[in-house]
Design a protein around this motif. Structure first.
Motif, PDB file in Angstrom:
ATOM      1  N   VAL A   1       0.870  -1.226  -0.068  1.00  0.00           N
ATOM      2  CA  VAL A   1       0.027  -0.015  -0.127  1.00  0.00           C
ATOM      3  C   VAL A   1       0.923   1.124  -0.004  1.00  0.00           C
ATOM      4  CG1 VAL A   1      -1.815   1.491   1.244  1.00  0.00           C
ATOM      5  CG2 VAL A   1      -1.822  -1.154   0.992  1.00  0.00           C
ATOM      6  N   VAL A   2       1.744   1.376   0.914  1.00  0.00           N
ATOM      7  CA  VAL A   2       2.825   2.390   0.656  1.00  0.00           C
ATOM      8  C   VAL A   2       4.084   1.695   0.991  1.00  0.00           C
ATOM      9  CG1 VAL A   2       3.838   4.170   2.307  1.00  0.00           C
ATOM     10  CG2 VAL A   2       1.268   3.920   2.190  1.00  0.00           C
ATOM     11  N   GLU A   3       5.152   2.334   0.019  1.00  0.00           N
ATOM     12  CA  GLU A   3       6.422   1.704   0.060  1.00  0.00           C
ATOM     13  C   GLU A   3       7.606   2.644  -0.398  1.00  0.00           C
ATOM     14  OE1 GLU A   3       8.935  -0.648   1.235  1.00  0.00           O
ATOM     15  OE2 GLU A   3       6.989  -1.716   0.792  1.00  0.00           O
ATOM     16  N   PRO A   4       8.024   3.560   0.362  1.00  0.00           N
ATOM     17  CA  PRO A   4       8.688   4.775   0.057  1.00  0.00           C
ATOM     18  C   PRO A   4       9.822   4.433  -1.245  1.00  0.00           C
ATOM     19  CG  PRO A   4       8.628   4.687   2.541  1.00  0.00           C
ATOM     20  CD  PRO A   4       8.041   3.437   2.109  1.00  0.00           C
ATOM     21  N   PHE A   5      10.626   3.523  -0.961  1.00  0.00           N
ATOM     22  CA  PHE A   5      11.724   3.392  -1.939  1.00  0.00           C
ATOM     23  C   PHE A   5      12.266   2.116  -1.794  1.00  0.00           C
ATOM     24  CE2 PHE A   5      14.891   4.968  -5.064  1.00  0.00           C
ATOM     25  CZ  PHE A   5      14.371   6.114  -5.511  1.00  0.00           C
ATOM     26  N   ALA A   6      11.520   1.052  -1.996  1.00  0.00           N
ATOM     27  CA  ALA A   6      11.892  -0.448  -1.459  1.00  0.00           C
ATOM     28  C   ALA A   6      13.238  -0.733  -2.294  1.00  0.00           C
ATOM     29  CB  ALA A   6      10.820  -1.466  -2.051  1.00  0.00           C
ATOM     30  N   VAL A   7      14.148  -1.211  -1.286  1.00  0.00           N
ATOM     31  CA  VAL A   7      15.562  -1.607  -1.851  1.00  0.00           C
ATOM     32  C   VAL A   7      15.459  -3.070  -2.593  1.00  0.00           C
ATOM     33  CG1 VAL A   7      17.929  -2.475  -1.094  1.00  0.00           C
ATOM     34  CG2 VAL A   7      16.666  -0.539  -0.124  1.00  0.00           C
ATOM     35  N   SER A   8      14.335  -3.785  -2.314  1.00  0.00           N
ATOM     36  CA  SER A   8      14.166  -5.088  -2.619  1.00  0.00           C
ATOM     37  C   SER A   8      13.700  -5.155  -4.235  1.00  0.00           C
ATOM     38  CB  SER A   8      13.081  -5.905  -1.974  1.00  0.00           C
ATOM     39  OG  SER A   8      11.775  -5.279  -2.036  1.00  0.00           O
ATOM     40  N   ILE A   9      12.953  -3.916  -4.178  1.00  0.00           N
ATOM     41  CA  ILE A   9      12.650  -3.749  -5.874  1.00  0.00           C
ATOM     42  C   ILE A   9      14.122  -3.440  -6.700  1.00  0.00           C
ATOM     43  CG2 ILE A   9      11.360  -2.310  -7.546  1.00  0.00           C
ATOM     44  CD1 ILE A   9       9.300  -1.886  -4.989  1.00  0.00           C
ATOM     45  N   LEU A  10      14.622  -2.608  -6.118  1.00  0.00           N
ATOM     46  CA  LEU A  10      15.815  -2.178  -6.864  1.00  0.00           C
ATOM     47  C   LEU A  10      16.948  -3.596  -7.216  1.00  0.00           C
ATOM     48  CD1 LEU A  10      16.938   1.221  -4.966  1.00  0.00           C
ATOM     49  CD2 LEU A  10      15.954   0.803  -7.211  1.00  0.00           C
ATOM     50  N   GLU A  11      16.919  -4.140  -5.995  1.00  0.00           N
ATOM     51  CA  GLU A  11      17.866  -5.604  -6.160  1.00  0.00           C
ATOM     52  C   GLU A  11      17.214  -6.668  -7.104  1.00  0.00           C
ATOM     53  OE1 GLU A  11      17.758  -7.157  -2.164  1.00  0.00           O
ATOM     54  OE2 GLU A  11      19.934  -6.158  -1.783  1.00  0.00           O
ATOM     55  N   ALA A  12      15.903  -6.567  -7.500  1.00  0.00           N
ATOM     56  CA  ALA A  12      15.337  -7.459  -8.373  1.00  0.00           C
ATOM     57  C   ALA A  12      15.534  -6.626  -9.736  1.00  0.00           C
ATOM     58  CB  ALA A  12      13.618  -7.323  -8.321  1.00  0.00           C
ATOM     59  N   MET A  13      15.543  -5.346  -9.737  1.00  0.00           N
ATOM     60  CA  MET A  13      15.845  -4.941 -11.144  1.00  0.00           C
ATOM     61  C   MET A  13      17.273  -4.946 -11.438  1.00  0.00           C
ATOM     62  SD  MET A  13      12.967  -1.848 -11.436  1.00  0.00           S
ATOM     63  CE  MET A  13      13.874  -0.908 -10.273  1.00  0.00           C
ATOM     64  N   SER A  14      18.075  -4.930 -10.530  1.00  0.00           N
ATOM     65  CA  SER A  14      19.534  -4.975 -10.508  1.00  0.00           C
ATOM     66  C   SER A  14      20.020  -6.327 -11.472  1.00  0.00           C
ATOM     67  CB  SER A  14      20.407  -5.196  -9.308  1.00  0.00           C
ATOM     68  OG  SER A  14      20.360  -6.276  -8.653  1.00  0.00           O
ATOM     69  N   VAL A  15      19.191  -7.550 -11.167  1.00  0.00           N
ATOM     70  CA  VAL A  15      19.524  -8.581 -12.072  1.00  0.00           C
ATOM     71  C   VAL A  15      18.640  -8.808 -13.536  1.00  0.00           C
ATOM     72  CG1 VAL A  15      20.282  -9.878  -9.973  1.00  0.00           C
ATOM     73  CG2 VAL A  15      17.999 -10.110 -10.870  1.00  0.00           C
ATOM     74  N   GLY A  16      17.886  -7.730 -13.750  1.00  0.00           N
ATOM     75  CA  GLY A  16      16.901  -7.716 -14.888  1.00  0.00           C
ATOM     76  C   GLY A  16      15.909  -8.583 -14.489  1.00  0.00           C
ATOM     77  N   LEU A  17      15.285  -8.450 -13.321  1.00  0.00           N
ATOM     78  CA  LEU A  17      13.864  -9.080 -13.071  1.00  0.00           C
ATOM     79  C   LEU A  17      12.848  -8.250 -13.120  1.00  0.00           C
ATOM     80  CD1 LEU A  17      12.487 -11.815 -12.115  1.00  0.00           C
ATOM     81  CD2 LEU A  17      12.846 -11.104  -9.923  1.00  0.00           C
TER      82      LEU A  17
END
Length: 385
Positions: A284-300
């Motif tokens: 619902v609220v996620e200021p700036f999730a590191v987990s999203i960045l880590e997913a995208m860092s491997v191209g997910l």
């Protein structure tokens, strides 16, 4: 330059999530630049002695004492850490506090003010106006003071800056600076070859505001087209919620397609991301999730909600899908449809490349650390140190 990062908690399974991960990422990046960056925090749930390094970063960890269990992370402390805090702060050129209303980071910030050591605060979306009486008392006893007098207050989004400013209103919030989260770019995950079932991943703390129920309730939509698909629920459970999610899957008749694997270490996180086809975080609220960045860092490719701080970047880059977030509704069908779109091989490959490029171009840890180093130099110069 000597920099002390203060964060509330470190555990072997990263139970505290984003703030500790950010502190570690920044410290490692600073050390690559020749900065003597160290971390102090409470340690908990370790077998044997607490480590003196974490992922290559020197660490002063002290055993957590659960003095106020009802307040969870906010109610843990260490008299030994606080007794040594003055010496740690005096030995630093900058103290960087990952601030929350707690019994560790707030006292260290107050000690930095008393010692005259340059103080940088980073709130990670954890400081906003509150109606809770205990939290309001904490604000009066010290939080407002450190926010007013800090040499720099870092924010992820304009909404976060406004929330922090509201806590000390009508006093002004001085020396604010936007600093995004960053991660180390990784080798891109291999393209799906069809030799294994599609894998959909939720990897974050299992807590209410992250809406894991939307991940589970998306399953019937996806399984109707991909009956062999696998769903992995990963991350530390902050209560009985993981069991409730498995029970929900059973009620929906999809229990055989989901697995709860619990918390993962950082190396295991990257391995799990590379083995997956879509990452889902329906908060619902996620200021700036590191987990999203880590997913995208491997191209997910990722499925996120419009209320997330990273969602505009995901949408603009085409790095996944952005769905509505309705706190009082079942968003599962929306999430499920987004997952289906990204399981299409061509769409998945396109979003994967966009996600990988987005991290390299905008959210690499080296670029973030370079900007942070400039902030440190500015606050040191203002102090004449």
């Amino acid at each position: 330059m000597k920099v002390l990062h203060a964060v509330t908690l470190h555990t072997p399974t990263n139970d505290f999530g984003g703030p500790t991960r950010v502190a570690l990422n920044l410290s490692r990046g600073l050390r690559r630049r020749g900065v003597d960056a160290r971390i102090t925090a409470l340690g908990d749930r370790f077998d044997g002695p607490l480590p003196d390094t974490v992922e290559g970063v020197p660490a002063w960890l002290y055993q957590a004492r659960h003095v106020l269990p009802a307040f969870e992370v906010s109610g843990i402390t260490s008299p030994a850490l606080l007794a040594r805090a003055h010496r740690m702060v005096k030995g630093a050129d900058v103290v960087h506090v990952h601030l929350m209303r707690d019994l560790i980071t707030l006292p260290i910030a107050l000690i930095a003010l008393r010692c005259g050591t340059p103080l940088v605060l980073q709130t990670h979306g954890m400081i906003d106006p509150t109606e809770k009486r205990v939290a309001q008392l904490v604000d009066v006893l010290g939080l407002r003071k450190v926010l007013r007098e800090a040499d720099a207050v870092l924010h992820l989004t304009e909404m976060e800056r406004e929330d922090v400013a509201a806590v000390i209103a009508p006093d002004p919030l001085r020396h604010t600076h936007r600093l995004v989260n960053g991660v180390q770019p990784q080798e891109r995950r291999p393209a799906a070859t069809g030799d294994r079932p599609p894998t959909v991943l939720y990897l974050a703390r299992v807590q209410a505001r992250k809406r894991p129920e939307d991940f589970i309730s998306a399953m019937p939509v996806v399984l109707a087209k991909y009956p062999e698909a696998r769903f992995v629920l990963a991350g530390p459970d902050t209560g009985p919620l993981a069991d409730e999610m498995l029970a929900l899957a059973a009620r929906l008749g999809v229990a055989d397609s989901v697995e709860y694997v619990g918390p993962l270490g950082h190396t295991e996180v990257l391995e799990q991301l590379r083995r997956s086809d879509v990452y889902v975080l329906p908060s619902v609220v996620e200021p700036f999730a590191v987990s999203i960045l880590e997913a995208m860092s491997v191209g997910l490719p990722v499925v996120v909600t419009k209320t997330g701080g990273l969602s505009p970047d995901v949408a603009a880059a085409g790095a996944g899908r952005v769905v509505d977030s309705r706190p009082d509704a079942d968003n599962g069908p929306l999430v499920g449809q987004a997952i289906l779109e990204l399981l299409d091989p061509a769409a998945n490959a396109e979003a994967s490349g966009a996600a990988h490029r987005l991290i390299h171009d905008k959210f690499s840890i080296d670029a973030v650390v370079e900007e942070l180093h400039g902030v440190y130099e500015g606050v040191i110069a203002r102090h004449g140190r």
